[in-house]
Design a protein around this motif. Structure first.
Motif, PDB file in Angstrom:
ATOM      1  N   ASP A 273       6.387   0.834 -18.481  1.00  7.87           N
ATOM      2  CA  ASP A 273       7.062  -0.051 -19.422  1.00  7.87           C
ATOM      3  C   ASP A 273       7.638  -1.292 -18.757  1.00  7.87           C
ATOM      4  O   ASP A 273       7.637  -2.376 -19.353  1.00  7.87           O
ATOM      5  CB  ASP A 273       8.164   0.711 -20.157  1.00  7.87           C
ATOM      6  CG  ASP A 273       7.595   1.778 -21.082  1.00  7.87           C
ATOM      7  OD1 ASP A 273       6.515   1.549 -21.647  1.00  7.87           O
ATOM      8  OD2 ASP A 273       8.218   2.838 -21.219  1.00  7.87           O
ATOM      9  N   THR A 274       8.143  -1.163 -17.551  1.00 13.10           N
ATOM     10  CA  THR A 274       8.646  -2.361 -16.882  1.00 13.10           C
ATOM     11  C   THR A 274       7.502  -3.351 -16.651  1.00 13.10           C
ATOM     12  O   THR A 274       7.709  -4.566 -16.709  1.00 13.10           O
ATOM     13  CB  THR A 274       9.334  -2.010 -15.552  1.00 13.10           C
ATOM     14  OG1 THR A 274       8.425  -1.321 -14.695  1.00 13.10           O
ATOM     15  CG2 THR A 274      10.563  -1.139 -15.789  1.00 13.10           C
ATOM     16  N   ALA A 275       6.293  -2.836 -16.429  1.00 11.70           N
ATOM     17  CA  ALA A 275       5.131  -3.717 -16.250  1.00 11.70           C
ATOM     18  C   ALA A 275       4.814  -4.479 -17.531  1.00 11.70           C
ATOM     19  O   ALA A 275       4.438  -5.654 -17.500  1.00 11.70           O
ATOM     20  CB  ALA A 275       3.919  -2.901 -15.806  1.00 11.70           C
ATOM     21  N   VAL A 276       4.970  -3.800 -18.681  1.00 12.74           N
ATOM     22  CA  VAL A 276       4.719  -4.460 -19.965  1.00 12.74           C
ATOM     23  C   VAL A 276       5.713  -5.594 -20.194  1.00 12.74           C
ATOM     24  O   VAL A 276       5.337  -6.718 -20.568  1.00 12.74           O
ATOM     25  CB  VAL A 276       4.811  -3.435 -21.117  1.00 12.74           C
ATOM     26  CG1 VAL A 276       4.903  -4.153 -22.456  1.00 12.74           C
ATOM     27  CG2 VAL A 276       3.616  -2.504 -21.101  1.00 12.74           C
ATOM     28  N   VAL A 277       6.992  -5.301 -19.983  1.00 15.96           N
ATOM     29  CA  VAL A 277       8.025  -6.322 -20.214  1.00 15.96           C
ATOM     30  C   VAL A 277       7.815  -7.505 -19.265  1.00 15.96           C
ATOM     31  O   VAL A 277       7.945  -8.673 -19.658  1.00 15.96           O
ATOM     32  CB  VAL A 277       9.429  -5.719 -20.049  1.00 15.96           C
ATOM     33  CG1 VAL A 277      10.496  -6.771 -20.329  1.00 15.96           C
ATOM     34  CG2 VAL A 277       9.632  -4.537 -20.994  1.00 15.96           C
ATOM     35  N   ARG A 278       7.464  -7.215 -18.021  1.00 15.36           N
ATOM     36  CA  ARG A 278       7.211  -8.285 -17.053  1.00 15.36           C
ATOM     37  C   ARG A 278       6.002  -9.116 -17.483  1.00 15.36           C
ATOM     38  O   ARG A 278       6.006 -10.349 -17.361  1.00 15.36           O
ATOM     39  CB  ARG A 278       7.015  -7.712 -15.655  1.00 15.36           C
ATOM     40  CG  ARG A 278       6.918  -8.781 -14.548  1.00 15.36           C
ATOM     41  CD  ARG A 278       7.099  -8.181 -13.173  1.00 15.36           C
ATOM     42  NE  ARG A 278       8.418  -7.592 -13.016  1.00 15.36           N
ATOM     43  CZ  ARG A 278       9.518  -8.274 -12.741  1.00 15.36           C
ATOM     44  NH1 ARG A 278       9.444  -9.610 -12.598  1.00 15.36           N
ATOM     45  NH2 ARG A 278      10.675  -7.667 -12.610  1.00 15.36           N
TER      46      ARG A 278
ATOM     47  N   ASP B 162       1.537   0.345 -25.769  1.00 11.09           N
ATOM     48  CA  ASP B 162       0.136  -0.028 -25.552  1.00 11.09           C
ATOM     49  C   ASP B 162       0.015  -0.558 -24.133  1.00 11.09           C
ATOM     50  O   ASP B 162       0.997  -0.603 -23.388  1.00 11.09           O
ATOM     51  CB  ASP B 162      -0.320  -1.094 -26.556  1.00 11.09           C
ATOM     52  CG  ASP B 162      -1.796  -0.940 -26.930  1.00 11.09           C
ATOM     53  OD1 ASP B 162      -2.586  -0.543 -26.044  1.00 11.09           O
ATOM     54  OD2 ASP B 162      -2.143  -1.204 -28.094  1.00 11.09           O
ATOM     55  N   GLU B 163      -1.181  -0.982 -23.784  1.00 15.35           N
ATOM     56  CA  GLU B 163      -1.392  -1.603 -22.482  1.00 15.35           C
ATOM     57  C   GLU B 163      -0.758  -3.000 -22.478  1.00 15.35           C
ATOM     58  O   GLU B 163      -0.645  -3.640 -23.537  1.00 15.35           O
ATOM     59  CB  GLU B 163      -2.886  -1.722 -22.179  1.00 15.35           C
ATOM     60  CG  GLU B 163      -3.589  -0.384 -22.028  1.00 15.35           C
ATOM     61  CD  GLU B 163      -3.007   0.427 -20.882  1.00 15.35           C
ATOM     62  OE1 GLU B 163      -2.775  -0.157 -19.795  1.00 15.35           O
ATOM     63  OE2 GLU B 163      -2.753   1.626 -21.090  1.00 15.35           O
ATOM     64  N   PRO B 164      -0.357  -3.486 -21.299  1.00 14.33           N
ATOM     65  CA  PRO B 164       0.287  -4.806 -21.245  1.00 14.33           C
ATOM     66  C   PRO B 164      -0.509  -5.910 -21.925  1.00 14.33           C
ATOM     67  O   PRO B 164       0.052  -6.708 -22.689  1.00 14.33           O
ATOM     68  CB  PRO B 164       0.425  -5.059 -19.736  1.00 14.33           C
ATOM     69  CG  PRO B 164       0.544  -3.689 -19.144  1.00 14.33           C
ATOM     70  CD  PRO B 164      -0.351  -2.823 -19.980  1.00 14.33           C
ATOM     71  N   SER B 165      -1.815  -5.957 -21.689  1.00 11.71           N
ATOM     72  CA  SER B 165      -2.618  -7.031 -22.270  1.00 11.71           C
ATOM     73  C   SER B 165      -2.628  -6.970 -23.791  1.00 11.71           C
ATOM     74  O   SER B 165      -2.595  -8.004 -24.476  1.00 11.71           O
ATOM     75  CB  SER B 165      -4.045  -6.967 -21.733  1.00 11.71           C
ATOM     76  OG  SER B 165      -4.652  -5.720 -22.062  1.00 11.71           O
TER      77      SER B 165
ATOM     78  N   LYS C  81       9.178  -1.500 -27.271  1.00 12.50           N
ATOM     79  CA  LYS C  81       9.404  -0.067 -27.177  1.00 12.50           C
ATOM     80  C   LYS C  81       9.104   0.405 -25.754  1.00 12.50           C
ATOM     81  O   LYS C  81       8.034   0.141 -25.203  1.00 12.50           O
ATOM     82  CB  LYS C  81       8.513   0.680 -28.173  1.00 12.50           C
ATOM     83  CG  LYS C  81       8.954   0.518 -29.619  1.00 12.50           C
ATOM     84  CD  LYS C  81      10.284   1.184 -29.877  1.00 12.50           C
ATOM     85  CE  LYS C  81      10.659   1.155 -31.355  1.00 12.50           C
ATOM     86  NZ  LYS C  81      11.933   1.852 -31.618  1.00 12.50           N
ATOM     87  N   VAL C  82      10.082   1.107 -25.165  1.00  9.46           N
ATOM     88  CA  VAL C  82       9.942   1.672 -23.823  1.00  9.46           C
ATOM     89  C   VAL C  82      10.351   3.133 -23.885  1.00  9.46           C
ATOM     90  O   VAL C  82      10.648   3.667 -24.941  1.00  9.46           O
ATOM     91  CB  VAL C  82      10.794   0.891 -22.800  1.00  9.46           C
ATOM     92  CG1 VAL C  82      10.342  -0.566 -22.706  1.00  9.46           C
ATOM     93  CG2 VAL C  82      12.282   0.959 -23.157  1.00  9.46           C
TER      94      VAL C  82
END
Length: 367
Positions: A171-176, A138-141, A162-163
């Motif tokens: 995906d790195t943006a989501v984890v960050r 999904d989106e980071p937010s 999940k990446v």
């Protein structure tokens, strides 16, 4: 305590929202309820969740193999002859989820017959596990909001992200975003479902080197033997083999070949009998173990916590026990509840699971 009958009942329950990951997405839990009847009147239960994009099984295929092959081979055996049941099912190649559901239903029936819980039969180390929650694409937010809800509502503080999308930066943006929002208040690890190449995986791990990840799971395909070894040799966290290490032989090959340093045990695909073998092997090799989730319903999650609680090694880390929360309903008379970030073993004999007959009538697909 002889087995007299084996039932395979298809049922379907929608998810509240699609679960998305690198190897596919799921909108409806099209599972199979397996019931093993014994001549003392006891009925053991388990759940078979087919995952065609991972193991090649379908709901119809599970029912067919149980009705036509597996049931005739084990009817007449004692519930105590678990090794014989295992050996007879092993004559047929594949079908891990169908085999595992039968195996776990036999253990449940045995526990009910002896008035002992399955966890006690297996080892009885504890009666609970901490829970980790899987966050789908999904989106980071949106992923941050879901994690916050899980923490605030259920006390969960470990998240499997999940990446495996392209570009890697999605995906790195989501984890960050998760790390920046929660700080040190949560534990994070990632699962690629073989979605990246070894080079993409290495790049992603470099970009996330400062995010204090617990594990990395199946970032690239195990079939890329050299690439996988190269990747595992350079990342700074344990690398979990999941779908690439289903059997004890798989675990041995992946670990000794340098393609993994930790494993995921999923009772939905190895039952209790084969999961025992895998646990003992992992203990002997000194591996980290995570109890995984095959997007199980409540009954499947109950099986996972029953096994994971039985041993010190498998209860050491949070288990993936919360994905039933994404389902719109379930079959159990008394729903599972995650409290304070933990899921406890049900009291009582066997798995302590009772199927609600009205819900089964509502969701079963064979009438």
């Amino acid at each position: 305590m002889k087995i007299t009958r084996v039932e395979a009942i298809p049922f379907a329950i929608p998810y509240r929202k699609p679960l998305k990951f690198a190897s596919g997405e799921v909108h409806v839990a099209e599972h199979v309820l397996v019931r093993v009847h014994a001549d003392n009147g006891v009925v053991g239960v388990a759940e078979a969740p087919p995952r065609p994009f991972t193991y090649g099984e379908t709901q119809a295929g599970i029912i067919a193999v149980i009705d036509s092959l597996f049931a005739p081979q084990i009817v007449g055996l004692s519930l105590l002859e678990r090794e014989t049941v295992h050996a007879r099912l092993a004559r047929t190649v594949g079908n891990p989820t169908a085999k595992s559901a039968i195996d776990m239903a036999v253990w449940d029936a045995l526990g009910r017959s002896l008035d002992v819980s399955v966890t006690e039969l297996l080892g009885g180390y504890t009666d609970r596990m901490r829970v980790s929650h899987m966050l789908g694409f999904d989106e980071p937010s949106a992923m941050v909001a879901e994690a916050e809800k899980m923490r605030d509502t259920h006390g969960i503080s470990t998240f499997k992200v999940k990446v495996g999308r392209r570009p890697v930066s999605l995906d790195t943006a989501v984890v960050r975003a998760l790390r920046e929002h929660f700080g040190d208040g949560v534990d994070l690890y990632i699962d690629g479902n073989r979605g990246w190449t070894a080079a993409e995986s290495a790049r992603a791990m470099r970009e996330m080197a400062d995010l204090d990840l617990l594990f990395a799971e199946e970032l690239c395909p195990a079939d890329d033997v050299l690439g996988r070894r190269w990747l595992v040799g350079q990342i700074g966290v344990p690398f979990i083999a999941d779908e690439s290490a289903v059997t004890p032989a798989d675990v041995t090959r992946e670990v000794l070949g340098g393609s993994a340093t930790a494993i995921s045990i999923k009772t939905a695909r190895t039952g209790f009998t084969r999961s025992q073998r895998t646990h003992h092997l992992a203990e002997g090799l000194g591996l980290e173990v995570v109890m995984g989730n095959q997007i199980d319903g409540q009954l499947g999650s109950l099986c996972t916590v029953a096994f994971g609680s039985a041993y010190e090694l498998t209860s050491r880390r949070p288990g993936e026990l919360s994905n039933f929360l994404d389902m719109s309903d379930d079959l159990l008379t008394e729903p599972l509840r995650i409290t304070g970030g933990e899921l406890t073993v049900r009291p009582g004999a066997g798995l302590g699971a009772e199927i609600d007959p009205e819900k089964l009538r509502r969701y079963r697909q064979d009438h």
